[in-house]
Scaffold this motif. Sequence first.
Motif, PDB file in Angstrom:
ATOM      1  N   GLY A 137      89.963-131.393 -20.216  1.00  0.00           N
ATOM      2  CA  GLY A 137      91.280-131.726 -19.696  1.00  0.00           C
ATOM      3  C   GLY A 137      91.471-131.270 -18.262  1.00  0.00           C
ATOM      4  O   GLY A 137      90.558-130.770 -17.614  1.00  0.00           O
ATOM      5  N   HIS A 138      92.686-131.471 -17.766  1.00  0.00           N
ATOM      6  CA  HIS A 138      92.998-131.085 -16.388  1.00  0.00           C
ATOM      7  C   HIS A 138      94.247-130.205 -16.314  1.00  0.00           C
ATOM      8  O   HIS A 138      94.753-129.945 -15.233  1.00  0.00           O
ATOM      9  CB  HIS A 138      93.202-132.329 -15.529  1.00  0.00           C
ATOM     10  CG  HIS A 138      94.349-133.194 -15.993  1.00  0.00           C
ATOM     11  ND1 HIS A 138      94.188-134.225 -16.896  1.00  0.00           N
ATOM     12  CD2 HIS A 138      95.676-133.168 -15.685  1.00  0.00           C
ATOM     13  CE1 HIS A 138      95.361-134.795 -17.112  1.00  0.00           C
ATOM     14  NE2 HIS A 138      96.278-134.169 -16.401  1.00  0.00           N
ATOM     15  N   VAL A 139      94.727-129.735 -17.475  1.00  0.00           N
ATOM     16  CA  VAL A 139      95.946-128.930 -17.516  1.00  0.00           C
ATOM     17  C   VAL A 139      95.574-127.475 -17.774  1.00  0.00           C
ATOM     18  O   VAL A 139      94.790-127.186 -18.677  1.00  0.00           O
ATOM     19  CB  VAL A 139      96.894-129.427 -18.629  1.00  0.00           C
ATOM     20  CG1 VAL A 139      98.177-128.598 -18.638  1.00  0.00           C
ATOM     21  CG2 VAL A 139      97.213-130.900 -18.441  1.00  0.00           C
ATOM     22  N   PRO A 140      96.105-126.533 -17.001  1.00  0.00           N
ATOM     23  CA  PRO A 140      95.870-125.117 -17.289  1.00  0.00           C
ATOM     24  C   PRO A 140      96.289-124.775 -18.716  1.00  0.00           C
ATOM     25  O   PRO A 140      97.259-125.325 -19.242  1.00  0.00           O
ATOM     26  CB  PRO A 140      96.753-124.397 -16.260  1.00  0.00           C
ATOM     27  CG  PRO A 140      96.878-125.362 -15.125  1.00  0.00           C
ATOM     28  CD  PRO A 140      96.910-126.722 -15.774  1.00  0.00           C
ATOM     29  N   VAL A 141      95.550-123.875 -19.334  1.00  0.00           N
ATOM     30  CA  VAL A 141      95.755-123.525 -20.742  1.00  0.00           C
ATOM     31  C   VAL A 141      96.253-122.085 -20.861  1.00  0.00           C
ATOM     32  O   VAL A 141      95.618-121.156 -20.343  1.00  0.00           O
ATOM     33  CB  VAL A 141      94.454-123.693 -21.548  1.00  0.00           C
ATOM     34  CG1 VAL A 141      94.595-123.095 -22.951  1.00  0.00           C
ATOM     35  CG2 VAL A 141      94.078-125.167 -21.637  1.00  0.00           C
ATOM     36  N   TRP A 142      97.399-121.920 -21.534  1.00  0.00           N
ATOM     37  CA  TRP A 142      97.864-120.585 -21.917  1.00  0.00           C
ATOM     38  C   TRP A 142      97.265-120.250 -23.273  1.00  0.00           C
ATOM     39  O   TRP A 142      97.257-121.078 -24.188  1.00  0.00           O
ATOM     40  CB  TRP A 142      99.389-120.547 -22.040  1.00  0.00           C
ATOM     41  CG  TRP A 142      99.927-119.222 -22.522  1.00  0.00           C
ATOM     42  CD1 TRP A 142     100.418-118.213 -21.758  1.00  0.00           C
ATOM     43  CD2 TRP A 142      99.999-118.752 -23.890  1.00  0.00           C
ATOM     44  NE1 TRP A 142     100.790-117.153 -22.550  1.00  0.00           N
ATOM     45  CE2 TRP A 142     100.538-117.451 -23.858  1.00  0.00           C
ATOM     46  CE3 TRP A 142      99.648-119.309 -25.116  1.00  0.00           C
ATOM     47  CZ2 TRP A 142     100.750-116.703 -25.016  1.00  0.00           C
ATOM     48  CZ3 TRP A 142      99.839-118.560 -26.273  1.00  0.00           C
ATOM     49  CH2 TRP A 142     100.390-117.271 -26.215  1.00  0.00           C
ATOM     50  N   THR A 143      96.733-119.034 -23.398  1.00  0.00           N
ATOM     51  CA  THR A 143      96.214-118.601 -24.686  1.00  0.00           C
ATOM     52  C   THR A 143      96.342-117.093 -24.779  1.00  0.00           C
ATOM     53  O   THR A 143      96.860-116.437 -23.867  1.00  0.00           O
ATOM     54  CB  THR A 143      94.760-119.070 -24.894  1.00  0.00           C
ATOM     55  OG1 THR A 143      94.380-118.846 -26.254  1.00  0.00           O
ATOM     56  CG2 THR A 143      93.805-118.339 -23.959  1.00  0.00           C
ATOM     57  N   ASN A 144      95.872-116.540 -25.870  1.00  0.00           N
ATOM     58  CA  ASN A 144      95.946-115.098 -26.076  1.00  0.00           C
ATOM     59  C   ASN A 144      94.669-114.619 -26.734  1.00  0.00           C
ATOM     60  O   ASN A 144      93.797-115.409 -27.100  1.00  0.00           O
ATOM     61  CB  ASN A 144      97.172-114.730 -26.923  1.00  0.00           C
ATOM     62  CG  ASN A 144      97.192-115.460 -28.253  1.00  0.00           C
ATOM     63  OD1 ASN A 144      96.414-116.387 -28.489  1.00  0.00           O
ATOM     64  ND2 ASN A 144      98.084-115.064 -29.146  1.00  0.00           N
ATOM     65  N   SER A 145      94.543-113.314 -26.885  1.00  0.00           N
ATOM     66  CA  SER A 145      93.364-112.736 -27.509  1.00  0.00           C
ATOM     67  C   SER A 145      93.334-113.063 -28.996  1.00  0.00           C
ATOM     68  O   SER A 145      94.380-113.156 -29.643  1.00  0.00           O
ATOM     69  CB  SER A 145      93.362-111.212 -27.325  1.00  0.00           C
ATOM     70  OG  SER A 145      93.426-110.875 -25.963  1.00  0.00           O
ATOM     71  N   ASP A 146      92.146-113.209 -29.537  1.00  0.00           N
ATOM     72  CA  ASP A 146      92.018-113.511 -30.964  1.00  0.00           C
ATOM     73  C   ASP A 146      92.601-112.412 -31.834  1.00  0.00           C
ATOM     74  O   ASP A 146      93.007-112.657 -32.962  1.00  0.00           O
ATOM     75  CB  ASP A 146      90.546-113.719 -31.324  1.00  0.00           C
ATOM     76  CG  ASP A 146      90.028-115.070 -30.837  1.00  0.00           C
ATOM     77  OD1 ASP A 146      90.857-115.888 -30.417  1.00  0.00           O
ATOM     78  OD2 ASP A 146      88.806-115.281 -30.867  1.00  0.00           O
ATOM     79  N   PHE A 147      92.594-111.161 -31.344  1.00  0.00           N
ATOM     80  CA  PHE A 147      93.109-110.084 -32.180  1.00  0.00           C
ATOM     81  C   PHE A 147      94.592-109.832 -31.944  1.00  0.00           C
ATOM     82  O   PHE A 147      95.160-108.907 -32.514  1.00  0.00           O
ATOM     83  CB  PHE A 147      92.313-108.793 -31.979  1.00  0.00           C
ATOM     84  CG  PHE A 147      92.369-108.238 -30.574  1.00  0.00           C
ATOM     85  CD1 PHE A 147      93.484-107.552 -30.118  1.00  0.00           C
ATOM     86  CD2 PHE A 147      91.293-108.388 -29.718  1.00  0.00           C
ATOM     87  CE1 PHE A 147      93.532-107.021 -28.850  1.00  0.00           C
ATOM     88  CE2 PHE A 147      91.335-107.863 -28.434  1.00  0.00           C
ATOM     89  CZ  PHE A 147      92.459-107.174 -27.994  1.00  0.00           C
ATOM     90  N   SER A 148      95.248-110.651 -31.119  1.00  0.00           N
ATOM     91  CA  SER A 148      96.689-110.477 -30.880  1.00  0.00           C
ATOM     92  C   SER A 148      97.473-111.198 -31.958  1.00  0.00           C
ATOM     93  O   SER A 148      98.065-112.240 -31.719  1.00  0.00           O
ATOM     94  CB  SER A 148      97.059-111.008 -29.492  1.00  0.00           C
ATOM     95  OG  SER A 148      96.359-110.328 -28.494  1.00  0.00           O
TER      96      SER A 148
END
Length: 295
Positions: free
Chosen positions: A121-132
Amino acid sequence: MRNQFGRRLLFPTSFSDACFRTTPVLSEWMDDPEARLTLLHVYDAKKSGRREIERQLQSFFAEADQYGRCERILLAGDPKAQILEHCRRHRYDLLFLPASEPTGFPRIGHRSLRASLLREGHVPVWTNSDFSRSGALRQAPKNVAYVMTNEPGWKEHCVEAAAAAARWNAVFHVMYVFPVPDVDDGTIASDLFTGRETGPLETLRAIVSQLPVTFKVHTSTGHERFEVRRLLKDAHADIAFISSARAMTRGLFGLRMSPILNSVQCQFVCFPDNPRPEVLEQPRLVDRVALPDAG
């Protein structure tokens, strides 16, 4: 600096616990009076009836409707294909993809949906840690970090990260990890790097010094995976902006998110390699809503 980053938000939800735990973060981003949110769900028409899925979509994050700047879209088909196609047709600033629940050992050939959407894709991705997995709190970040690399477009990424720090009146931390130097005379890599007036780090300092944020520059030399983790922890980063080269890795079990994201309990915004295309789009419902004066 007028902040234009992170105002058109897309949240593809699967109604999972991870998605529910992301809603406080969405609320924080929606505090910007010019922010617009699209909730998207892609379902398998062979397994689920549309009417029931529509009810689930309407009830998910019901409090978002109070903003008056939220729309809900239901599509049928393959999630990755439908999300990519939707992003090609409409312009978004940020795609929310929280870490999914663990399913056991990695599967051979399995590709992370987050990593696939970031790569293709071309859109920035917000994510978090797997352990959060304890649940996100609705609170404005106090420390925003940008992990500098030499990828094309890093200057734009730096400015967008600084804009996010400015919106929250947070301290802006810019970071660079030098590789272990291959020299015999004891000269360290940082000396070689910063000794050039036109070097990337000096360019970075010049850019950030012109922005209305309080900033700190952090440098280190060593293995990137461990040093980035240490710098983020030392800065007490609440949210970190990084490139896709740092956000993804390819191993024996296919494409996946980098271990760096799992080593620090904070939010991440990952910039894709693909440039944002100039596309013509139909006005969305959420874009036609008259917004109140920010003042």
